[in-house]
Structure formats: structure tokens, C-alpha cells
Design a protein around this motif. Structure first.
Motif, mmCIF file in Angstrom:
data_model
loop_
_atom_site.group_PDB
_atom_site.id
_atom_site.type_symbol
_atom_site.label_atom_id
_atom_site.label_comp_id
_atom_site.label_asym_id
_atom_site.label_seq_id
_atom_site.Cartn_x
_atom_site.Cartn_y
_atom_site.Cartn_z
ATOM 1 N N LEU A 96 0.833 -1.194 0.000
ATOM 2 C CA LEU A 96 0.000 0.000 0.000
ATOM 3 C C LEU A 96 0.874 1.253 0.000
ATOM 4 O O LEU A 96 1.950 1.264 0.614
ATOM 5 N N ASN A 97 0.411 2.293 -0.670
ATOM 6 C CA ASN A 97 1.075 3.586 -0.577
ATOM 7 C C ASN A 97 0.896 4.123 0.832
ATOM 8 O O ASN A 97 -0.224 4.189 1.345
ATOM 9 N N ALA A 98 1.985 4.508 1.463
ATOM 10 C CA ALA A 98 1.904 5.046 2.824
ATOM 11 C C ALA A 98 1.288 6.446 2.801
ATOM 12 O O ALA A 98 1.497 7.214 1.862
ATOM 13 N N PHE A 99 0.544 6.785 3.842
ATOM 14 C CA PHE A 99 0.000 8.140 3.949
ATOM 15 C C PHE A 99 1.007 9.030 4.662
ATOM 16 O O PHE A 99 1.909 8.558 5.363
ATOM 17 N N LEU A 100 0.861 10.323 4.494
ATOM 18 C CA LEU A 100 1.793 11.280 5.073
ATOM 19 C C LEU A 100 1.782 11.179 6.598
ATOM 20 O O LEU A 100 0.727 11.241 7.228
ATOM 21 N N GLY A 101 2.958 11.013 7.192
ATOM 22 C CA GLY A 101 3.064 10.895 8.640
ATOM 23 C C GLY A 101 2.958 9.479 9.162
ATOM 24 O O GLY A 101 3.106 9.253 10.371
#
Length: 394
Positions: A96-101
Motif C-alpha cells: 500500500l502507498n503510505a499516507f503522510l506521517g
């Protein structure tokens, strides 16, 4: 996987890729092609064999320390690139693409060799996607800092370019090793069993004066065997660049190490006979909402049991909330600040410029928002991280 499932999966993948233009790095893809893990976890591949991470600190000879760092680099590749797959024939999937933070914290303890590695990783940027990591073995005085921006394109193969690098540091010898992050092609679409292949030549540079050259090849190349490589170590100040050690084999399987001066076989290494030690992470109930396993928990659960509706629903909820958080920050004139990592300008990265001098290796810091390193005093930042705020904007 039966032929019907494989054919359906291939059609789904080709249909998806045909609709995407430009960089694929922020594109998630069909749920059936996703792995129950996040990009921010990838750093585990460098930390899961603590005795290999600690080995350079325990070696008095500089040339063998360079060899030990090469082994660390090679042993990371299979876990890094065969995501939710296997070199034995299970198709890899996309994390999965990681979310910011987003954060990932873990440790590995090898009781036999008295070595413990600790990993902290953070998604420090989303547009473009940049992940930063820090690994340390405090008892043995070894650490590694790395960061990468991933760029993905499709031209019959999925091409993954990693913009960034890692620096491996040994306290005892005040020694640095500049380590590349190789580019990868994802192949095997027509067979329905996708696998990674590294091609090209990469070099690792040591402040002690040794250079490690690694030539990757694969199916269709001269040797024709998947995931093949040949490596050698030589002195940078040797005008003839005579090899001291050679290493050859298959990075997803095993290799042979030889003393190039005598021809003696020093080691025959097999990945399957050197299993990683168990990973230690905090129980989900103790984790912060910003930690990867807790944040994506229901998505991972859906992917593992095959409930793609649940996975899609939960993933969409997080992604929608993240878009709203970014819009709210713009409206308030605020700038997101990473929690555990900070960046500096490329000019300040003295280690990179010193070790890459004369190589043509470009830093490309304009593509990664500078150079990322773990913050001093990060151990003082404790759970709950970002108290009062969750990835859902609540």
C-alpha cells in the motif's frame, strides 16, 4: 494459482495499467494486487538479521568490513522486492502507498549473537512519495540512515526507480559506507506470476578506501538465470582495480564468496538456511493511530482473508480523510512537519559528496525535498504520537 484465476488477474492488471499515465508511485491499483503491508514497512528488510547488521563493527580489517556491508546489502534484497511473493513461484504484490506521517517502529533481537536492531520509519512526503528510515544497533555502535523516492512507470514492464540512498556508519572506526538503492523491473506479466529483476551496475563506497562493484543480470541476459549478480571489492587507490574479494550467485537465493587473490572459497551463503529472527512490534492496542499496522489494520485484514470489499472501503476512508487534511492545511496556511525525521540541503550532505567524488553519482536532492535523517532526540518522542490528531483528521 489455477489458470482461470491467473488469466483473470492478468486481464485486471493490464486493464488497470492501460488507464494510468505517468508516474504510478501514488497509484494504488486493484485490491487483488495489493499486499497486506505498507511501503513504510520496507525498511524491515535491512534490520531482520541483526548479526549481519552488527558484523562490520566486529571486523578489524577494513576490506572485510566492506565485504560485511555488501552481505548486509545483498541479504536485504529478497525481502525488499519479493513483497508477499516468493522466488519459488508466487507472484509478488504491491504494498500500500503510505499516507503522510505514517510510522513503523520495530526491533529484532538475536540472542545467540548478542545483537539487537531497532527500526524507525516515517512517510515524510506524499507528493512525491518519500520514505525515510533509521536502523541502529546501539550496543555494537552501528547505524544506517536511508531515504527513497519511488518513481514507477509502465512500458510493458513496471519500472521502479528509487531516488535516494543509505549511509551505513560504524562508530568504532568512524567509518561510512555509501549504499545505493537499485532500480527494479517487474516482469512476468504474461505468465501471471510477476517477479522483480535488478539490472545494471551499482557501487558501494567506503570511507576506508574500498569500492564494491555489483553487476546485476537476469533472465534473457548472458547467464540467463533470474536474479543473478557478480560483485567484487577493490581498493579505490589501486590504478589496476585488482579484485580482493568476489561474490557471485543469485540474490534471491544464495551466493559464493571467494578471496580473489588465492581463489579460496570463504563462504557459501544460502538465504533459506539463515532465516530472519522474529520481529518485535508493540501490540495493536498499544500502538498509536499513526502506526502502520494499526492504521491499516482493517485493510490488511480484508486483503488477508480475501474480503476485497472491506479492504477497499477501509482504504478509501483513510485516503479520503488524508486528502481532506491536506486541503485543510492549505486553507489554514500550514505546512506538515514530519515527527521523527528532518531534512537538510544537498550541500550539507558532506558524507555523500566525499564518498561519491569522481563517480558521477548524483544526489538528486531536488527530487527528494533535500536529504532526510532521523532527528536528534527522537527517543524522547513517545506514544501517543501526534496526540489529539488521527490519520482520519479527527
Amino acid at each position: 494459482m489455477d489458470s482461470k484465476t491467473m488469466s483473470s488477474r492478468l486481464r485486471e492488471l493490464v486493464k488497470f495499467l492501460a488507464t494510468v499515465k505517468g508516474d504510478l508511485a501514488n497509484v494504488t491499483g486493484p485490491p487483488s494486487l495489493l499486499a497486506p503491508s505498507s511501503v513504510v514497512e520496507v525498511g524491515h528488510c535491512f534490520a531482520q538479521r541483526p548479526y549481519i547488521f552488527a558484523a562490520p563493527a566486529l571486523e578489524p580489517l577494513a576490506e572485510k568490513r566492506a565485504l560485511a556491508v555488501l552481505k548486509w546489502f545483498l541479504t536485504s534484497l529478497r525481502a525488499q522486492l519479493y513483497v508477499a511473493g516468493s522466488p519459488k513461484g508466487v507472484s509478488i504484490k504491491k504494498p500500500l502507498n503510505a499516507f503522510l506521517g505514517e510510522l513503523f517502529l520495530a526491533s529484532w533481537t538475536d540472542e545467540e549473537h548478542k545483537a539487537t536492531t531497532e527500526l524507525v520509519a516515517e512517510q515524510v512526503s506524499h507528493h512525491p512519495p518519500i520514505t525515510a528510515m533509521h536502523i541502529s544497533d546501539k550496543a555494537n555502535g552501528v547505524r544506517a540512515d536511508g531515504y527513497a523516492r519511488v518513481e514507477m512507470t509502465f512500458n510493458g514492464n513496471v519500472n521502479i526507480r528509487q531516488v535516494g540512498h543509505a549511509v551505513f556508519h560504524v562508530d568504532k572506526y568512524n567509518e561510512d559506507h555509501l549504499v545505493p538503492l537499485p532500480d527494479v523491473k517487474i516482469r512476468g506479466f504474461l505468465s501471471g506470476c510477476m517477479y522483480p529483476e535488478i539490472t545494471g551496475v551499482y557501487t558501494l563506497h567506503s570511507s576506508s578506501g574500498f569500492v564494491t562493484e555489483v553487476k546485476f543480470s537476469g533472465e534473457g541476459m548472458i547467464r540467463g538465470k533470474r536474479n543473478s549478480f557478480e560483485a567484487r571489492i577493490y581498493r579505490k587507490d589501486d590504478p589496476k582495480q585488482k579484485s580482493i574479494y568476489t561474490v557471485s550467485g543469485v540474490w534471491s537465493d544464495g551466493w559464493i564468496v571467494k578471496d580473489a587473490r588465492s581463489g579460496e572459497v570463504m563462504e557459501s551463503y544460502n538465504l533459506d538456511e539463515d532465516l530472519p529472527v522474529p520481529m518485535d512490534i508493540a501490540p495493536l492496542e498499544e500502538q498509536s493511530d499513526w502506526e502502520s499496522r494499526k492504521a491499516w489494520g482493517k485493510v490488511f485484514e480484508g486483503l488477508i482473508v480475501g474480503n476485497l470489499d472491506q479492504a477497499t472501503r477501509e482504504k478509501t476512508m483513510i485516503e479520503k480523510a488524508q486528502r481532506q487534511m491536506r486541503a485543510d492545511e492549505v486553507a489554514r496556511g500550514e505546512k506538515w512537519e514530519p515527527l521523527l525525521f528532518g531534512n537538510m540541503t544537498g550541500e550539507e550532505h558532506e558524507v555523500f559528496h566525499r564518498l561519491s567524488e569522481g563517480t558521477g553519482w548524483q544526489l538528486a536532492d531536488e527530487k527528494t525535498k533535500g536529504v532526510w535523517k532521523v532527528k536528534e532526540g527522537r527517543d524522547n518522542i513517545q506514544r501517543p504520537f501526534r496526540a489529539g490528531l488521527s490519520p482520519l483528521g479527527v
